[in-house]
Design a protein around this motif. Structure first.
Motif, PDB file in Angstrom:
ATOM      1  N   ILE A 145       0.828  -1.203   0.000  1.00 32.56           N
ATOM      2  CA  ILE A 145       0.000   0.000   0.000  1.00 32.56           C
ATOM      3  C   ILE A 145       0.863   1.254   0.000  1.00 32.56           C
ATOM      4  O   ILE A 145       0.605   2.199  -0.750  1.00 32.56           O
ATOM      5  CB  ILE A 145      -0.972  -0.011   1.200  1.00 32.56           C
ATOM      6  N   VAL A 146       1.901   1.256   0.824  1.00 33.20           N
ATOM      7  CA  VAL A 146       2.773   2.434   0.884  1.00 33.20           C
ATOM      8  C   VAL A 146       3.388   2.689  -0.482  1.00 33.20           C
ATOM      9  O   VAL A 146       3.392   3.813  -0.984  1.00 33.20           O
ATOM     10  CB  VAL A 146       3.856   2.262   1.973  1.00 33.20           C
ATOM     11  N   ARG A 147       3.896   1.636  -1.125  1.00 32.62           N
ATOM     12  CA  ARG A 147       4.535   1.831  -2.437  1.00 32.62           C
ATOM     13  C   ARG A 147       3.535   2.342  -3.464  1.00 32.62           C
ATOM     14  O   ARG A 147       3.826   3.221  -4.252  1.00 32.62           O
ATOM     15  CB  ARG A 147       5.175   0.523  -2.928  1.00 32.62           C
ATOM     16  N   ARG A 148       2.360   1.809  -3.432  1.00 35.16           N
ATOM     17  CA  ARG A 148       1.322   2.200  -4.396  1.00 35.16           C
ATOM     18  C   ARG A 148       0.790   3.608  -4.116  1.00 35.16           C
ATOM     19  O   ARG A 148       0.445   4.341  -5.028  1.00 35.16           O
ATOM     20  CB  ARG A 148       0.187   1.172  -4.336  1.00 35.16           C
ATOM     21  N   ALA A 149       0.733   3.984  -2.847  1.00 35.20           N
ATOM     22  CA  ALA A 149       0.088   5.240  -2.454  1.00 35.20           C
ATOM     23  C   ALA A 149       0.994   6.464  -2.563  1.00 35.20           C
ATOM     24  O   ALA A 149       0.497   7.590  -2.596  1.00 35.20           O
ATOM     25  CB  ALA A 149      -0.435   5.128  -1.030  1.00 35.20           C
ATOM     26  N   ILE A 150       2.306   6.265  -2.604  1.00 35.39           N
ATOM     27  CA  ILE A 150       3.215   7.408  -2.732  1.00 35.39           C
ATOM     28  C   ILE A 150       3.293   7.770  -4.205  1.00 35.39           C
ATOM     29  O   ILE A 150       3.527   6.923  -5.036  1.00 35.39           O
ATOM     30  CB  ILE A 150       4.619   7.055  -2.187  1.00 35.39           C
ATOM     31  N   PRO A 151       3.105   8.995  -4.622  1.00 29.42           N
ATOM     32  CA  PRO A 151       2.812  10.197  -3.858  1.00 29.42           C
ATOM     33  C   PRO A 151       1.340  10.616  -3.899  1.00 29.42           C
ATOM     34  O   PRO A 151       0.956  11.540  -3.196  1.00 29.42           O
ATOM     35  CB  PRO A 151       3.666  11.242  -4.546  1.00 29.42           C
ATOM     36  N   GLU A 152       0.509   9.953  -4.715  1.00 32.61           N
ATOM     37  CA  GLU A 152      -0.855  10.447  -4.929  1.00 32.61           C
ATOM     38  C   GLU A 152      -1.698  10.486  -3.658  1.00 32.61           C
ATOM     39  O   GLU A 152      -2.310  11.493  -3.340  1.00 32.61           O
ATOM     40  CB  GLU A 152      -1.587   9.615  -6.000  1.00 32.61           C
ATOM     41  N   THR A 153      -1.746   9.379  -2.915  1.00 32.03           N
ATOM     42  CA  THR A 153      -2.611   9.297  -1.744  1.00 32.03           C
ATOM     43  C   THR A 153      -1.901   9.745  -0.475  1.00 32.03           C
ATOM     44  O   THR A 153      -2.537  10.190   0.466  1.00 32.03           O
ATOM     45  CB  THR A 153      -3.118   7.853  -1.570  1.00 32.03           C
ATOM     46  N   MET A 154      -0.596   9.622  -0.473  1.00 33.71           N
ATOM     47  CA  MET A 154       0.197   9.996   0.703  1.00 33.71           C
ATOM     48  C   MET A 154       1.215  11.062   0.298  1.00 33.71           C
ATOM     49  O   MET A 154       2.414  10.797   0.208  1.00 33.71           O
ATOM     50  CB  MET A 154       0.891   8.769   1.287  1.00 33.71           C
ATOM     51  N   PRO A 155       0.745  12.273   0.060  1.00 30.77           N
ATOM     52  CA  PRO A 155       1.629  13.314  -0.482  1.00 30.77           C
ATOM     53  C   PRO A 155       2.703  13.794   0.494  1.00 30.77           C
ATOM     54  O   PRO A 155       3.684  14.406   0.058  1.00 30.77           O
ATOM     55  CB  PRO A 155       0.675  14.449  -0.835  1.00 30.77           C
ATOM     56  N   LEU A 156       2.574  13.517   1.777  1.00 33.26           N
ATOM     57  CA  LEU A 156       3.604  13.944   2.722  1.00 33.26           C
ATOM     58  C   LEU A 156       4.832  13.048   2.675  1.00 33.26           C
ATOM     59  O   LEU A 156       5.898  13.424   3.140  1.00 33.26           O
ATOM     60  CB  LEU A 156       3.041  13.981   4.150  1.00 33.26           C
ATOM     61  N   PHE A 157       4.692  11.858   2.099  1.00 28.88           N
ATOM     62  CA  PHE A 157       5.838  10.975   1.939  1.00 28.88           C
ATOM     63  C   PHE A 157       6.728  11.502   0.828  1.00 28.88           C
ATOM     64  O   PHE A 157       6.275  12.209  -0.067  1.00 28.88           O
ATOM     65  CB  PHE A 157       5.380   9.551   1.601  1.00 28.88           C
ATOM     66  N   VAL A 158       8.000  11.146   0.853  1.00 35.06           N
ATOM     67  CA  VAL A 158       8.969  11.598  -0.148  1.00 35.06           C
ATOM     68  C   VAL A 158       8.980  10.596  -1.300  1.00 35.06           C
ATOM     69  O   VAL A 158       9.443   9.462  -1.130  1.00 35.06           O
ATOM     70  CB  VAL A 158      10.377  11.728   0.482  1.00 35.06           C
ATOM     71  N   PRO A 159       8.463  10.978  -2.466  1.00 32.43           N
ATOM     72  CA  PRO A 159       8.364  10.034  -3.588  1.00 32.43           C
ATOM     73  C   PRO A 159       9.706   9.452  -4.018  1.00 32.43           C
ATOM     74  O   PRO A 159       9.782   8.279  -4.387  1.00 32.43           O
ATOM     75  CB  PRO A 159       7.754  10.864  -4.728  1.00 32.43           C
ATOM     76  N   GLU A 160      10.759  10.234  -3.934  1.00 30.99           N
ATOM     77  CA  GLU A 160      12.078   9.755  -4.371  1.00 30.99           C
ATOM     78  C   GLU A 160      12.605   8.630  -3.477  1.00 30.99           C
ATOM     79  O   GLU A 160      13.505   7.895  -3.878  1.00 30.99           O
ATOM     80  CB  GLU A 160      13.090  10.912  -4.393  1.00 30.99           C
ATOM     81  N   ALA A 161      12.054   8.495  -2.282  1.00 30.11           N
ATOM     82  CA  ALA A 161      12.505   7.452  -1.359  1.00 30.11           C
ATOM     83  C   ALA A 161      11.527   6.280  -1.280  1.00 30.11           C
ATOM     84  O   ALA A 161      11.676   5.409  -0.418  1.00 30.11           O
ATOM     85  CB  ALA A 161      12.706   8.052   0.038  1.00 30.11           C
TER      86      ALA A 161
END
Length: 99
Positions: free
Chosen positions: A57-73
């Motif tokens: 879920i985390v991998r799929r949700a970054i960055p669209e659903t979880m925009p506070l996460f750092v997409p590059e990481a």
């Protein structure tokens, strides 16, 4: 599936369909544990299911659903989660072989 798609799907499932899904999900993740020589009791299967799905879920949700996460990481984050899962499971595998 996105988080929103999952929510929409589960809201539409009947009680019977939801129960059948959970039974198959438990069987799938229990079989995965058993393939690696790990006893698949209810607690382990539940925990393994959740931590595995969290990584997906985390991998799929970054960055669209979880925009506070750092997409590059994102990839490194999931690699870390997978290593943590393997590190958690390894002693359980040894535990089964010592019995």
């Amino acid at each position: 599936m996105t988080i929103e798609e999952q929510q929409m799907l589960f809201r539409r499932l009947s009680h019977e369909a939801y129960r059948a899904f959970r039974e198959k999900q438990i069987r799938l993740f229990g079989n995965i544990l058993e393939c690696f020589g790990i006893g698949a009791d209810c607690a382990r299967v539940g925990l393994f299911t959740n931590i595995s799905l969290m990584a997906m879920i985390v991998r799929r949700a970054i960055p669209e659903t979880m925009p506070l996460f750092v997409p590059e990481a994102a990839d490194e984050t999931v690699a870390f989660q997978i290593k943590a899962i393997v590190d958690f499971l390894e002693p359980l595998k040894k535990e089964n072989f010592c019995r």
